[in-house]
Structure formats: C-alpha cells, structure tokens
Motif scaffolding. Structure first.
Motif: not given
Length: 441
Positions: A171-177, A211-213, A391-395, A397-406
C-alpha cells in the motif's frame, strides 16, 4: 563449500546462482543446505525452511537473492559456533508463487521436516500458506509486502500469531508516490510540465492494491490522475502503451508492474520513442539484477522504489561488499532487496533463539521477535503493531508509519545513474540527487 542433499542424493557446490539453482531443483524436488559441520557430539541441528521459487519463470531472481543472503548468514553463524552450540541448516522446497496449492504444499513440506522457523521472500498466494502454517505455528518471517496478509493477522491474531512480515506492505508504494513527486519538485531538479499523472498497471492483486492506494493519495495531493492503462503479464509489446503515454503527455508516469525483464523491454522501447520531459517511475521490479543486465544503457534515468532494500549507509555498504565477495558471479549488480532480507531474517532468528534459549518454543520466540525490533542491513524491523508488519518510513499519513528513520524501514527511491542504482530519497540515506533523464530537454 556448501553441501546439498536431495532425496538421499548428496552433491557439493561452491555457491548458489540464479542459473544453477534451477538445476539443483529440477523436477521440483526440495533440498537441504548446511555449512561444514561444527564438530561431533552436538545437539540436533536447527532447521530453517526457505520455500523458494526455483523452477518457474517468475520469482527466480528474488528468491535466489533471498536464498543467497540466507546462505551467507548461515555460513557466518555456523563459522562462529552456531546457535546454542547447534548448527543451522536450510530446507528449501520449490514453490510456484502464483499457485495457492503449491504455496500450501511448500509450507506443508516444511512442517513435515519439522523446521524451527520459516523464512520466505514472498508469495502471491499468501493466505493458503498462512493457513497451512497455522497448524504448526513456528516463527514465519517473510518479506511478503502484502496488506491482505497482514489484514488477516489483524482480523485473527490468535490464528496467525506466528506470521511476521518483515517489511511494510505494498500500500505504501501508492500512498508515498505523490509525496515523492512533491519532494522531487521541491528540489527544483524536476519542474513538472503539468500536474497530470498517468498510471500503467498490472492486474494481479498486489498491483491492484498499489493502484487503489495511489488513487487515494493522488486525490489528496496537488497532482491529478489523468488516465489509467491496464496491462496483463506477460507484456510482449509495449508499443500500444507508449503510444497512449504520448497521447496523454502526463508530467509524471507510473508503471505499476513487477517483472524486471519486462521493465527492461519497456525502457528500450520508451527510449526509442519517449514522452519528452516526463518523470518516469517504475514500481519495484528494477531492483532485480536482470533489469540492468537486460536493459543496459536504456535504463539510464528511470526511477523506481522499494519498501524493502539494503541501505547505502556504512552497514549496508559493508554487507554489499561481503555479498559481492561471497558471490562474485553476481558482480556489482547484486539484488538490493531480498539478498539483505534473507540475511537479516537469519540473524534476527539467531538473536531470538539465544535470548529464549529454546528454539523449539515457537510461541516464546514469536513473542520475543515481536517485542524486540531489530535493525538490519535493510533498516528497522519493528513488527509490534496491529498488522505485525514492519513500520514504514517516511510517514505518509496513511497509517502504520514511523516518525523517524531509525524507528521504521525506509522506502528507498532510486534512480539509474551511470549504469548503477543510486538512492535519491529520503534525504537521510540518499547516495545522490535526482539527475535529468536522457529524454528531458
């Protein structure tokens, strides 16, 4: 020297390659792999199941990278005395990633062998494999990158408690694009000729989820989705697609596919008849070594990303060096995703087994892994969340995200520059900056 045994037959090989792996499992038979024995009188070996796609035309590159990285970790650990005085060994059943029954059977084979953990790159039919493994519940760590699998965990954590997805979902591929597009625009290294995005998308569930994301994220951005072109694997001719791209003339183009060889063919045809000044992004597939091998100079300037990959930091560079030395036949063009993932998973399991002191206690090891995030060569694996996925980085804003790289695992945005893959974003781990593509004026 590595020893392989298959149905009572023993043979010696110095290494695993993408080509020889096919020969080792001709006919679909499984094999076991171990480093040289640590000595006499040791307890039973610790067996790890590594289902791998070795006899199908798809998945070979990723799974051989995963198996090679796993092998390298096994050799390091066994050379250092093993785990709790026990030697590690691999059991490698062949699997057809697209076949639900084959995915189930590969896990069943691991259970029959009484493996103490399962490590897998990914399956396109993960639920049948998960259901089969739920009968056994040994720690099952994968780079599956599929939200439908982690949604299943979220819906039934008791049944799937042992399922640990070591990377963020697709999902993050779509959300972060669109976020990435905006960041590239802010650098002033790319000036969009318009705000239009055109997406070319494959039909498998994995790509449809992306695609949906992407549609969700683009709708909240200052870019606009201007058209969608469907493709179906295998793509034998990209000419109709490229003609459509030229008609739409979008400032940003996303090719949402997964096969490296077909991406390489796209690059060659696109280079001959490009869309001037468009920023072209290829989802994930270029991470496979075949992309540069087959595409050659035509791949120059294309961008891609992966939510799981070997960082370019000191730790990542050290791994790349060791991997290239261990597998010189791959040269500098190593797979940047599952080579590191296979390596990280085995070292993560080692830490867990040593901490619990009981490799056979599946529940204790699953709990330890969940409660103890691990920073490997591919970033942080923190699966202590509702999806039990990294957890995914960078955040975005769509959920299950990390605020910092580490705190999370960074999605790596990459561009082919001078025939090599260079990380261009996020800035914290960038190796280069976006460069003008050959079709830009």
């Amino acid at each position: 020297m590595v020893t392989y045994s298959r149905e009572g037959e023993c043979l010696l090989k110095a290494d695993i390659t993408r080509r020889t792996a096919l020969k080792l499992v001709a006919g679909g038979a499984a094999f076991t792999l171990a480093a040289p024995a640590l000595g006499q009188g040791l307890p039973d070996k610790i067996l790890i199941g590594v289902p791998s796609s070795l006899s199908t035309p798809y998945g070979v590159a990723d799974d051989t990278d995963h198996l090679s990285g796993t092998t390298m970790a096994l050799e390091e650990i066994n050379a250092g005395g093993g785990v709790l005085g026990r030697e590690l060994e691999l059991f490698v059943p062949d699997v057809d990633k697209l076949s639900p029954e084959s995915c189930r059977q590969a896990i069943a084979a691991c259970i029959d062998k009484k493996v103490l953990a399962i490590s897998n790159a990914f399956l396109f039919a993960p639920i049948p494999a998960m259901d089969e493994s739920a009968k056994y519940k040994c720690p099952y760590l994968s780079g599956n990158t599929q939200r439908n699998a982690t949604e299943a965990y979220k819906a039934n954590p008791a049944k799937y408690s042992h399922m640990l997805q070591t990377d963020p979902s697709e999902t993050n591929y779509g959300w972060t694009y669109p976020m990435w597009l905006k960041k590239m625009e802010e650098t002033k290294l790319w000036k969009p000729k318009n705000r239009k995005i055109h997406i070319v998308s494959e039909q498998v569930a994995y790509n449809q989820t992306i695609l949906k994301a992407a549609k969700e994220a683009i709708a909240k951005s200052d870019f606009e989705l201007d058209g969608l072109t469907d493709i179906q694997y295998p793509v034998n001719d990209w000419s109709p697609v490229i003609q459509k791209l030229r008609e739409v003339d979008a400032g940003a183009i996303m090719i949402n596919h997964w096969v490296a060889s077909e991406y390489a063919a796209f690059c060659k045809q696109f280079k001959a008849d490009p869309v001037p000044n468009s920023l072209v992004y290829l989802q994930y597939g270029p991470s496979q070594p075949e992309f540069l091998e087959l595409g050659g100079s035509a791949t120059e300037g294309f961008c891609w990303s992966t939510v799981l990959g070997v960082y370019g930091d000191a730790r990542g560079q050290e791994f790349r060096k060791k991997y290239s030395e261990r597998f010189p036949e791959f040269g500098d063009n190593m797979g940047l995703v599952y080579s590191g993932n296979g390596y990280d998973i085995v070292h993560y399991l080692k830490l867990s087994w040593e901490a619990t002191g009981k490799p056979e206690d599946f529940a204790a090891n699953v709990q330890w892994i969940r409660n103890n995030p691990y920073r490997g060569v591919c970033g942080m694996m923190n699966m202590n969340n509702e999806y039990q996925e990294a957890l995914h980085y960078p955040d975005n804003a769509f959920g299950n995200q990390a605020a910092t790289l580490e705190e999370g695992m960074s999605q790596l945005f990459v561009q082919v520059q001078d025939g090599k893959h260079k990380i261009i974003w996020p800035n914290e781990i960038a190796e280069s900056k976006l460069q003008p593509a050959p079709w830009w004026s």
